[in-house]
Design a protein around this motif. Structure first.
Motif, short mmCIF file in Angstrom:
data_model
loop_
_atom_site.label_atom_id
_atom_site.label_comp_id
_atom_site.label_asym_id
_atom_site.label_seq_id
_atom_site.Cartn_x
_atom_site.Cartn_y
_atom_site.Cartn_z
N GLU A 108 -5.29 -5.58 5.51
CA GLU A 108 -4.01 -6.09 5.02
C GLU A 108 -4.24 -7.05 3.86
O GLU A 108 -3.58 -6.95 2.82
CB GLU A 108 -3.26 -6.80 6.15
CG GLU A 108 -1.82 -7.17 5.82
CD GLU A 108 -1.67 -8.47 5.06
OE1 GLU A 108 -0.77 -8.56 4.22
OE2 GLU A 108 -2.48 -9.38 5.29
N GLN A 116 -2.37 -2.55 10.92
CA GLN A 116 -3.67 -2.46 10.25
C GLN A 116 -4.45 -3.74 10.54
O GLN A 116 -3.90 -4.73 10.99
CB GLN A 116 -3.48 -2.28 8.75
CG GLN A 116 -2.69 -3.38 8.08
CD GLN A 116 -2.39 -3.08 6.62
OE1 GLN A 116 -3.16 -2.40 5.98
NE2 GLN A 116 -1.29 -3.59 6.11
N SER A 117 -5.73 -3.69 10.26
CA SER A 117 -6.55 -4.88 10.49
C SER A 117 -6.19 -5.96 9.47
O SER A 117 -5.70 -5.67 8.39
CB SER A 117 -8.04 -4.55 10.37
OG SER A 117 -8.42 -4.45 9.02
N THR A 164 0.73 -5.60 11.92
CA THR A 164 -0.08 -5.30 13.09
C THR A 164 -0.56 -3.85 13.11
O THR A 164 -1.42 -3.50 13.90
CB THR A 164 0.68 -5.59 14.41
OG1 THR A 164 1.84 -4.76 14.48
CG2 THR A 164 1.07 -7.05 14.52
#
Length: 106
Positions: free
Chosen positions: A100, A95-96, A93
């Protein structure tokens, strides 16, 4: 709303996995080993997808319950705790989803 959690389910699966296979479906599934448990998980995943595609809310709830239960069994057999999975989700969560996925080994 229920106060029942996946952690509760994990505890129940752990307790029942240690029971006699004659008395517990969970114990029977665990005794059959990871290939059988994983196959059952896959079957439940497909049934969940079908319920979602068909827009059958009642079936979606029921099949999702089956899916989560069988996932907990597979995790138990694999020696993976729910906390490990939750830590991985928490890490992701930060990072986008696009970033990821781009960072995963090919």
């Amino acid at each position: 709303m229920s106060d029942f959690t996946l952690a509760d389910l994990e505890r129940i699966v752990a307790a029942r996995a240690g029971a006699s296979p004659d008395e517990s479906w969970t114990a029977r599934l665990a005794a059959a080993g990871q290939p059988r448990a994983a196959k059952k998980l896959g079957e439940e995943a497909v049934e969940t997808v079908i319920a979602a595609i068909e827009g059958d809310r009642t079936a979606l709830v029921s099949e999702t319950a089956d899916l989560l239960y069988h996932l907990m069994v597979v995790l138990r057999i694999g020696g993976v705790g729910l906390a490990e999975v939750m830590q991985e989700l928490e890490r992701r969560t930060g990072q986008s989803g696009i970033a990821e996925k781009a960072g995963r080994p090919q």
